[in-house]
Design an enzyme around this catalytic site. Structure first.
Site, PDB file in Angstrom:
ATOM      1  CG  HIS A   1       9.095  20.783  42.881  1.00 32.43           C
ATOM      2  ND1 HIS A   1       8.383  21.102  41.938  1.00 32.43           N
ATOM      3  CD2 HIS A   1       9.372  19.370  42.582  1.00 32.43           C
ATOM      4  CE1 HIS A   1       8.204  20.009  40.933  1.00 32.43           C
ATOM      5  NE2 HIS A   1       8.891  19.140  41.379  1.00 32.43           N
TER       6      HIS A   1
ATOM      7  CG  ASN B   1       5.610  18.402  37.567  1.00 35.35           C
ATOM      8  OD1 ASN B   1       5.615  18.883  38.732  1.00 35.35           O
ATOM      9  ND2 ASN B   1       6.301  17.297  37.303  1.00 35.35           N
TER      10      ASN B   1
ATOM     11  CG  HIS C   1       1.728  12.851  51.785  1.00 40.34           C
ATOM     12  ND1 HIS C   1       2.676  12.038  50.738  1.00 40.34           N
ATOM     13  CD2 HIS C   1       1.556  12.063  52.783  1.00 40.34           C
ATOM     14  CE1 HIS C   1       2.806  10.736  51.247  1.00 40.34           C
ATOM     15  NE2 HIS C   1       2.046  10.937  52.330  1.00 40.34           N
TER      16      HIS C   1
ATOM     17  CE1 TYR D   1       5.840  13.101  45.971  1.00 38.68           C
ATOM     18  CE2 TYR D   1       5.720  15.396  46.495  1.00 38.68           C
ATOM     19  CZ  TYR D   1       5.944  14.554  45.624  1.00 38.68           C
ATOM     20  OH  TYR D   1       6.235  14.838  44.157  1.00 38.68           O
TER      21      TYR D   1
HETATM   22 FE1  HDE Z   1       7.800  15.304  43.672  1.00 36.53          FE
HETATM   23  N1  HDE Z   1       8.941  15.589  45.342  1.00 36.53           N
HETATM   24  N2  HDE Z   1       8.654  13.384  43.483  1.00 36.53           N
HETATM   25  N3  HDE Z   1       6.959  15.186  41.554  1.00 36.53           N
HETATM   26  N4  HDE Z   1       6.873  17.077  43.501  1.00 36.53           N
HETATM   27  C1  HDE Z   1       8.723  16.692  45.946  1.00 36.53           C
HETATM   28  O1  HDE Z   1       8.285  16.667  48.339  1.00 36.53           O
HETATM   29  C2  HDE Z   1       9.057  12.779  44.442  1.00 36.53           C
HETATM   30  C3  HDE Z   1       7.054  13.792  40.900  1.00 36.53           C
HETATM   31  C4  HDE Z   1       5.945  17.715  42.611  1.00 36.53           C
HETATM   32  O2  HDE Z   1       5.329  22.720  46.195  1.00 36.53           O
HETATM   33  C5  HDE Z   1       9.245  16.457  47.333  1.00 36.53           C
HETATM   34  O3  HDE Z   1       7.575  18.371  49.866  1.00 36.53           O
HETATM   35  C6  HDE Z   1       9.782  11.505  44.116  1.00 36.53           C
HETATM   36  C7  HDE Z   1       6.062  13.623  39.915  1.00 36.53           C
HETATM   37  C8  HDE Z   1       5.963  18.981  43.270  1.00 36.53           C
HETATM   38  O4  HDE Z   1       5.868  21.791  47.933  1.00 36.53           O
HETATM   39  C9  HDE Z   1       9.853  15.046  47.320  1.00 36.53           C
HETATM   40  C10 HDE Z   1       9.077  11.253  42.756  1.00 36.53           C
HETATM   41  C11 HDE Z   1       5.447  15.125  40.171  1.00 36.53           C
HETATM   42  C12 HDE Z   1       6.564  19.109  44.251  1.00 36.53           C
HETATM   43  C13 HDE Z   1       9.476  14.512  46.012  1.00 36.53           C
HETATM   44  C14 HDE Z   1       8.565  12.455  42.547  1.00 36.53           C
HETATM   45  C15 HDE Z   1       6.101  15.777  41.097  1.00 36.53           C
HETATM   46  C16 HDE Z   1       7.395  17.981  44.448  1.00 36.53           C
HETATM   47  C17 HDE Z   1      10.493  17.466  47.526  1.00 36.53           C
HETATM   48  C18 HDE Z   1       9.189  10.079  41.799  1.00 36.53           C
HETATM   49  C19 HDE Z   1       4.225  15.777  38.963  1.00 36.53           C
HETATM   50  C20 HDE Z   1       6.673  20.503  45.108  1.00 36.53           C
HETATM   51  C21 HDE Z   1       9.907  18.331  48.769  1.00 36.53           C
HETATM   52  C22 HDE Z   1       8.747   8.999  42.423  1.00 36.53           C
HETATM   53  C23 HDE Z   1       3.124  14.705  39.126  1.00 36.53           C
HETATM   54  C24 HDE Z   1       5.534  20.696  46.212  1.00 36.53           C
HETATM   55  C25 HDE Z   1       8.452  17.875  48.948  1.00 36.53           C
HETATM   56  C26 HDE Z   1       5.504  21.696  46.934  1.00 36.53           C
HETATM   57  C27 HDE Z   1       8.371  18.069  45.664  1.00 36.53           C
HETATM   58  C28 HDE Z   1       9.506  13.358  45.744  1.00 36.53           C
HETATM   59  C29 HDE Z   1       7.901  12.769  41.046  1.00 36.53           C
HETATM   60  C30 HDE Z   1       5.483  17.180  41.470  1.00 36.53           C
HETATM   61  C31 HDE Z   1      11.116  14.903  47.835  1.00 36.53           C
HETATM   62  C32 HDE Z   1      10.084  10.194  44.909  1.00 36.53           C
HETATM   63  C33 HDE Z   1       5.811  12.773  38.871  1.00 36.53           C
HETATM   64  C34 HDE Z   1       4.915  19.900  42.149  1.00 36.53           C
HETATM   65  O5  HDE Z   1       9.155  14.426  48.393  1.00 36.53           O
END
Ligand code: HDE
Length: 734
Positions: A98, A171, A362, A385
């Site tokens: 993202h 999402n 987060h 997060y």
């Molecule tokens: Fe994320 N995801 N994600 N994700 N995600 C990040 O956090 C992560 C997942 C989503 O505009 C990171 O600050 C793991 C699902 C959005 O700043 C990180 C897993 C969904 C955004 C991270 C998932 C999301 C992130 C990267 C599986 C939809 C952007 C930078 C366990 C429900 C937020 C950050 C923004 C961002 C980890 C799966 C949505 C690395 C470990 C499912 C919208 O922490």
């Protein structure tokens, strides 16, 4: 030499003191409490003398301090050193996923109290506004990648509630690729550009992504979404959002209710088509960013309705799938979406880095009234997060950054750390007597409003490392999605699979993917196989029914999943191009602007060059944009007025001073692309010649094309009819 414009405005920065009085509830109109809080963090008015970081005024920022005109630069040039050092450290690590996004401020207000189900502050009172910051994003590409790639879009919302910050990090698709957080690094390594050469940027059409998915059939349902037009939205303002996981609402009595969160855009859910999305990436890589920014700057505030699917605790096992499985959605036909409030985005950030880049979402930022479930994907996110912000924002104090700072009082015993900005009174430990026991906790008995307590879920089990058998069905909902699509949506999905797999070099990966698709729909699998040139599945495989286990039950079709049913109403903010050449009918150009403009569309007149053109009636036509600087993919519809094309073999352009538009390759390409991408087109009189020049034949035979013959009046009915075409947005069946 810079002329000193006078003394800088005296505006001391008050240090942040922990426990400063709450700015109070956000006001109903005008600037809200978050705006006021941001004001406090804003740098002084830039209309003053340039200074160093220490506030020392600078007399010259253009030349280094040297010995003589041509001598060496001196180490004592502290201004130069400060300027370069700061510059050298301007970048922070981009988000691991993202990375590319755009953000905006706004507010959320409930339609009615949801107190029966939750004590969450922002859902208690009809009309009470809670400030929000939203960041939309793509997933795969780096910060500088194009907006219109095929990808999932992030839809993350930070609610600055009076009981603390609540982040709904969702999402634009309601399910995910994997079921367990332990697979996330594998999944991301597979979808990201390949390790040896960092190719491709912003695309999943490569071997490692499909290799992973073909070996991980739980990704199949999400793949169907990712190959659908949902992955190429027309605008951040025109896409749905989903919390994905099942969460829990908790009311003041501690009663829990399972909940799925939905955002529904008021403008309808609309997508580009694939060819258009690819062309847009070249014409305007900032297409979605610009669209969001301009809409807000123009006062066309994007609006989304928050909806909830509520599932009583006792119905936890009432579904043919596991509510904790994030590769499953709850069909709206089983549990309707209940509208609970609206969110309006009404202010652009002032500084991209400070706000959109530094915002830290987060999933574990929850507030009293909302709680997690044991979805193993969510549980891992709750670790990840916070962890990621530590490296991305350089330490543990990122929640003090203006965009992250809660409006609720913050009184903590945390101390020190990089970037500490708060001057904490007290000693930072508990229990204490020297500080009178403060800050104190509020535990014990029935808690007063606004104190967080976890839902008291009963949990019993052995420590094991294995996927729940209740998560085993990977195909039923992929089939449900496929069957819920219209014919043109199915064709787009088939074409997307064929495109992506067509880019995959390893034939085994292609075969394996087709083998998975057989379980979704044998005809889809066979058609994809044919297009990518792998053997079509054996007849035995073709007979394989979609998985006949517990998961196979449920609705056979869910109309709510099809874009066909999500169009919304009206044409507000749609972009309409009026193509003109010398001799165009000025009345028609004016009518297009007036009628469509009155319905909220943005109408622009395009011609071969900027400036003005002679109109048929001898008047002048003002050109908004020269054609070479723009493209059909940046508009939703085209109007070609009379006097701009050839209807007959010989034509005299009345009042004309140049060639008609059929001789202008830019104009012909414009209409060709609009037609190819299924956009509404209006042609009047000789304007029809441009459709013929585009090789599309007789315009009256084409769906979504409004025609007025030569000499026929384009009255109000004509423009209203065209607006209805525009409301439908696309005619993919064309
Ligand atoms: Fe994320 N995801 N994600 N994700 N995600 C990040 O956090 C992560 C997942 C989503 O505009 C990171 O600050 C793991 C699902 C959005 O700043 C990180 C897993 C969904 C955004 C991270 C998932 C999301 C992130 C990267 C599986 C939809 C952007 C930078 C366990 C429900 C937020 C950050 C923004 C961002 C980890 C799966 C949505 C690395 C470990 C499912 C919208 O922490």
């Amino acid at each position: 030499m810079t002329i000193n414009p006078g003394p800088p405005e005296h505006r001391p920065h008050a240090p942040l003191v922990s426990g400063t009085p709450n700015p109070g509830p956000p006001v109903e109109h005008g600037r809200d409490a978050k705006d006021a809080a941001l004001d406090a963090a804003r740098a002084p008015d830039p209309n003053g003398a340039l200074t160093t970081d220490q506030g020392v005024r600078v007399d010259d920022t253009d030349n280094s301090l040297t010995v003589g005109d041509r001598g060496p630069t001196l180490l004592e040039d502290f201004q130069l050193r400060e300027k370069l050092t700061h510059f050298d450290h301007e970048r922070i690590p981009e988000r691991v996923v993202h990375a590319r996004g755009a953000g905006a401020y706004g507010f959320f207000e409930p339609y009615a109290s949801l107190a029966e189900f939750t004590c969450a502050d922002f859902l208690q009172e009809a009309g009470r506004r809670t400030p929000v910051f939203v960041r939309f994003s793509t997933v795969q590409g780096p910060r500088g990648s194009a907006d219109t790639v095929r990808d999932v879009r992030g839809f993350a919302t930070k609610f600055y509630t009076r009981h603390g910050n609540y982040d709904l990090v969702g999402n634009n698709m309601p399910v995910f690729f994997i079921q367990d957080a332990a697979k996330f690094p594998d999944f991301v390594h597979a979808v990201k550009p390949e390790a040896p050469n960092e190719i491709p940027t912003g695309a999943s059409a490569h071997d490692t992504f499909w290799d992973f998915c073909s070996l991980q059939p739980e990704s199949t349902h999400m793949l169907m979404w990712a190959m659908s037009d949902r992955a190429i939205p027309r605008s951040y303002r025109m896409m749905q959002g989903f919390g994905v996981h099942t969460f829990r609402l908790v009311n003041a009595d501690g009663r829990g209710t399972f909940v799925k969160f939905h955002w529904r855009p008021l403008l309808g859910t609309h997508s580009q088509v694939w060819d258009e999305a690819q062309l847009t990436a070249g014409r305007d890589p900032d297409f979605h960013r610009r669209d969001l920014w301009e809409a807000i700057a123009d006062g066309d505030f994007p609006e989304y309705e928050l909806g909830v699917q509520l599932i009583p605790e006792q119905d936890e096992f009432a579904f043919p799938f596991d509510l904790l499985d994030p590769t499953k959605l709850v069909p709206e036909e089983l549990v309707p979406v209940r509208p609970v409030g609206r969110m309006v985005l009404n202010r652009n950030p002032e500084n991209f880095f400070a706000e959109t880049e530094q915002v830290a979402f987060h999933t574990a930022n929850i507030v009293p009234g909302i709680d997690f479930t044991n979805d193993p994907l969510l549980q891992g996110r709750n670790f990840s997060y916070l962890d990621t912000q530590l490296i991305r924002l350089g330490g543990p104090n990122f929640s003090q950054l203006p965009v992250n700072r809660p409006l609720a009082d913050v009184r903590v015993n945390h101390r020190d750390g990089h970037g500490q900005q708060t001057i904490h009174p007290g000693h930072g430990y508990s229990p204490n007597s020297v500080g009178g026991g403060c800050p104190f906790t509020m535990g014990g008995g029935r808690l007063p409003e606004g104190v967080f307590q976890h839902y008291q879920e009963r949990v019993d089990g052995r420590t094991i490392r294995r996927r729940s058998p209740s998560f085993a069905d990977h195909y039923s909902q992929a089939t449900l999605f496929w069957r819920s699509m219209t014919g043109w949506e199915q064709e787009h999905i088939t074409a997307a699979f064929a495109f992506e797999l067509g880019k995959v070099v390893d034939e085994e990966v292609r075969r394996r993917t087709v083998g998975n698709l057989v379980h979704v729909d044998p005809v889809l699998a066979a058609e994809v196989a044919r297009r990518i040139g792998v053997p079509e599945p054996e007849p035995a495989e073709l007979d394989a029914p979609a998985q006949e286990d517990a998961g196979a039950a449920g609705p056979l079709v869910s109309p709510a999943l099809s874009l066909e049913h999500l169009r919304g109403s009206g044409i507000r903010t749609r972009k309409v191009a009026v193509l003109v050449g010398p001799g165009a009918d000025a009345d028609q150009v004016r009518a297009a602007h007036e009628h469509l403009g009155a319905l909220g569309a943005t109408v622009e007149t395009l011609a071969a060059h900027g400036g003005e053109l002679p109109a048929r009636d001898g008047g002048r036509l003002v050109v908004d944009r020269p054609l070479p600087t723009t493209a059909s993919v940046l508009y939703d519809a085209v109007v070609v007025p009379d006097g701009t094309g050839v209807l007959y073999d010989a034509v005299i352009v009345p009042g004309g001073t140049g060639p008609d538009l059929t001789a202008d390759p830019d104009a012909v390409r414009f209409v060709t692309e609009a037609l190819r991408h299924g956009k509404p087109v209006a042609v009047l009189g000789s304007g029809a010649g441009l459709v013929r020049a585009a090789g599309a034949g007789d315009p009256t035979d084409l769906a979504g094309v409004a025609v007025r013959g030569p000499g026929e009046r384009a009255d109000e009915d004509f423009w209203d009819g065209f607006a209805r075409l525009l409301e439908r947005h696309r005619f993919p069946e064309r």
